[in-house]
Write a protein that holds these residues in place. Structure first.
Motif, mmCIF file in Angstrom:
data_model
loop_
_atom_site.group_PDB
_atom_site.id
_atom_site.type_symbol
_atom_site.label_atom_id
_atom_site.label_comp_id
_atom_site.label_asym_id
_atom_site.label_seq_id
_atom_site.Cartn_x
_atom_site.Cartn_y
_atom_site.Cartn_z
ATOM 1 N N ILE A 18 0.830 -1.207 0.000
ATOM 2 C CA ILE A 18 0.000 0.000 0.000
ATOM 3 C C ILE A 18 0.862 1.253 0.000
ATOM 4 O O ILE A 18 0.587 2.224 -0.724
ATOM 5 N N SER A 19 1.936 1.250 0.804
ATOM 6 C CA SER A 19 2.796 2.432 0.863
ATOM 7 C C SER A 19 3.505 2.666 -0.469
ATOM 8 O O SER A 19 3.626 3.816 -0.927
ATOM 9 N N LEU A 20 3.947 1.583 -1.110
ATOM 10 C CA LEU A 20 4.546 1.715 -2.441
ATOM 11 C C LEU A 20 3.553 2.287 -3.441
ATOM 12 O O LEU A 20 3.877 3.194 -4.220
ATOM 13 N N PHE A 21 2.340 1.761 -3.403
ATOM 14 C CA PHE A 21 1.294 2.234 -4.319
ATOM 15 C C PHE A 21 1.009 3.718 -4.114
ATOM 16 O O PHE A 21 0.917 4.489 -5.083
ATOM 17 N N MET A 22 0.884 4.142 -2.851
ATOM 18 C CA MET A 22 0.554 5.539 -2.569
ATOM 19 C C MET A 22 1.679 6.489 -2.983
ATOM 20 O O MET A 22 1.433 7.557 -3.543
ATOM 21 N N VAL A 23 2.915 6.100 -2.708
ATOM 22 C CA VAL A 23 4.053 6.951 -3.076
ATOM 23 C C VAL A 23 4.155 7.086 -4.593
ATOM 24 O O VAL A 23 4.353 8.194 -5.116
ATOM 25 N N ILE A 24 4.004 5.987 -5.308
ATOM 26 C CA ILE A 24 4.064 6.042 -6.773
ATOM 27 C C ILE A 24 2.874 6.821 -7.329
ATOM 28 O O ILE A 24 3.010 7.602 -8.277
#
Length: 227
Positions: A18-24
């Motif tokens: 989720i954190s990767l998705f949000m940052v990207i």
């Protein structure tokens, strides 16, 4: 025990994903709202005030160059060179905060760290939040350009009671767009960032005026920002 380990493993995988998705996602999409804005909104309601989130997005290329330079001069002199963390500044802050006669906590956060905190995390101070801040700072440094970091930072930072970002601040305090800020106005805005509820550019005290002078002095030393 196996069930607990499975749950922990799944939790970690979900958090990382989720954190990767949000940052990207926020590399390309402008963050619509932050936890701080929501928290401040409820604080206003509890004080009997109207709900207020005054936020106007302005693209990086449209922000006046003095405002970009003032932000770097005030908050993170090594912004263009560091990789999200300024370890010398962090060490200096720790040394200062550990002094017995130090009555004021000094931060060592870079603009990237502050962006991670402002966009992805909740208000407050704790070691847990600092850990999350470091994780999101690392991801931002990997996936965002320096230009994107500064753009998001200048659009999300708290600038007064219910006021967020330099465009809303410029219109509220100087009745102009952030595209038209001069060096003096930009430095005055940046001087208020440590406590934008206490200090505002339209009513600066001697402390803020001195900070403004120091910021302008640092801006002269910096030279042009080369993105």
């Amino acid at each position: 025990m196996r069930l607990i380990l499975r749950i922990l493993k799944l939790t970690v995988i979900l958090f990382v994903g989720i954190s990767l998705f949000m940052v990207i996602l926020y590399r390309f999409v402008n963050p619509p709202v932050t936890w701080l804005m929501i928290t401040r909104g409820f604080e206003r309601k509890s004080d009997g005030k109207d709900w207020k989130i005054d936020k106007k997005w302005i693209n990086f290329d449209d922000i006046a160059d003095p405002m970009k330079r003032a932000a770097v001069a005030a908050e993170d002199a090594t912004f263009l060179e560091n990789h999200g963390f300024d370890f010398k500044a962090i060490e200096k802050a720790i040394d200062n905060n550990n002094k017995k006669n130090s009555h004021k906590l000094v931060g060592g956060s870079t603009i990237t760290q502050q962006t991670a905190k402002n966009v992805f995390l909740w208000p407050g101070r704790s070691y847990i939040r600092k850990g999350f801040e470091a994780w999101f700072t690392l991801l931002i440094n990997i996936f965002w350009s320096k230009q994107r970091v500064l753009e998001v930072y200048l659009n999300e930072i708290e600038m007064g009671d219910g006021i967020y970002g330099v465009e809303a601040a410029s219109q509220a305090y100087f009745h102009i767009s952030a595209a038209n800020l001069n060096k003096s106005q930009a430095a005055l805005i940046a001087a208020c960032w440590p406590n934008p509820i206490k200090w505002t550019p339209d009513n600066p005290d001697n402390h803020i005026m001195h900070k403004k002078y120091l910021i302008i002095k640092n801006m002269r030393r910096m030279g042009p920002l080369d993105f």
